[in-house]
Design a protein around this motif. Structure first.
Motif, short mmCIF file in Angstrom:
data_model
loop_
_atom_site.label_atom_id
_atom_site.label_comp_id
_atom_site.label_asym_id
_atom_site.label_seq_id
_atom_site.Cartn_x
_atom_site.Cartn_y
_atom_site.Cartn_z
N VAL A 47 0.85 -1.20 0.00
CA VAL A 47 0.00 0.00 0.00
C VAL A 47 0.88 1.25 0.00
CG1 VAL A 47 -1.71 1.33 1.31
CG2 VAL A 47 -1.94 -1.15 1.15
N ILE A 48 1.91 1.23 0.85
CA ILE A 48 2.84 2.37 0.91
C ILE A 48 3.53 2.55 -0.44
CG2 ILE A 48 5.08 3.08 1.92
CD1 ILE A 48 2.87 3.75 3.78
N GLY A 49 3.92 1.45 -1.06
CA GLY A 49 4.58 1.51 -2.37
C GLY A 49 3.70 2.17 -3.42
N ASN A 55 2.54 9.69 -5.44
CA ASN A 55 2.83 10.94 -4.71
C ASN A 55 1.83 11.24 -3.59
OD1 ASN A 55 5.16 11.61 -6.16
ND2 ASN A 55 3.93 12.45 -7.82
N GLN A 56 1.28 10.17 -3.00
CA GLN A 56 0.37 10.38 -1.86
C GLN A 56 1.13 10.31 -0.53
OE1 GLN A 56 -2.12 7.16 -3.60
NE2 GLN A 56 -3.84 8.38 -2.87
N VAL A 57 2.26 9.63 -0.54
CA VAL A 57 3.19 9.68 0.60
C VAL A 57 4.58 9.95 0.06
CG1 VAL A 57 1.83 8.08 2.04
CG2 VAL A 57 3.71 7.19 0.64
N PHE A 58 5.51 10.33 0.95
CA PHE A 58 6.84 10.72 0.50
C PHE A 58 7.92 9.95 1.26
CE2 PHE A 58 3.78 14.03 -0.34
CZ PHE A 58 3.95 14.20 -1.71
N VAL A 59 9.17 10.26 0.96
CA VAL A 59 10.28 9.47 1.51
C VAL A 59 10.20 9.27 3.03
CG1 VAL A 59 12.79 9.41 1.82
CG2 VAL A 59 11.84 9.96 -0.41
#
Length: 211
Positions: A47-49, A55-59
């Protein structure tokens, strides 16, 4: 199952203590280690991937989720080994010779581990010879080369050429990536795969190992 969904959810939130507690609970309740890994930890990392790719989560979010995943895997590893569970494939990864950048490489490594691959991380400033020796030693299906400088991209060609020279080119897939790298460059040096981001790299790597 609710418990595995909770593991996935807390992993996505990067809540390491909670993930460890729930993984231990799942082990105590007699769930199969492989099931906890696949349907709890890897499901959450997938899911995180996807979110990272969109671009919904970042580094930073990826890093804390990966930390939670590694904590869970730490509890499962001895059980996975004792039950003879095989990883889905082995990849050797490193930043090429002359280049000290490792944030992109580390992200790709985490994403690949999140897909259930065994990843040998050679670090930075890695020579073509070291990529080759490590691939042979660990019987890797994949070699993944990262570069952030246009001046070090040429090393990727050296890696491809060395595997060709040693007669290993058909046995090992070579993936390349990094800010200055393009599909055209990948084609021009005869590498097998270029991806623009870490999540796509992990998907491609898994497909190579399963094919």
């Amino acid at each position: 199952m609710a418990l595995l969904e909770e593991i996935s959810t807390f992993l996505q939130q990067g809540r390491t203590p909670k993930v460890k507690m729930l993984v231990q609970q799942a082990i105590d309740e007699g769930l199969e280690p492989q099931e906890i890994l696949e349907n709890g930890l890897i499901a959450g990392m997938n899911v995180i991937g996807e979110k990272f790719k969109n671009n919904q989560v970042f580094v930073p979010e990826v890093l804390i989720a990966a930390r939670a995943m590694n904590a869970g895997i730490g509890l499962l590893r001895p059980l996975l080994v004792s039950s003879g569970v095989q990883s889905k494939g082995t990849a050797v990864i490193g930043t090429v010779k002359g280049d000290q950048h490792d944030i992109g490489k580390n992200l790709v490594k985490m994403m690949m581990e999140g897909k259930g691959l065994h990843v040998i991380d050679l670090g930075v400033d890695v020579s073509a010879e070291k990529f080759y020796q490590s691939a042979v030693e660990h019987q890797a299906q994949l070699v993944c080369c990262s570069a952030l400088l246009t001046t070090t991209m040429g090393e990727m060609k050296r890696v491809v050429d060395l595997f060709e020279e040693k007669g290993m080119r058909n046995q090992v897939k070579i993936m390349i990536g990094g800010a200055p790298v393009t599909q055209n460059y990948c084609d021009s040096i005869g590498a097998d795969c270029y991806t623009p981001d870490a999540a796509s790299a992990a998907e491609a790597a898994l497909n190579f190992c399963l094919s």
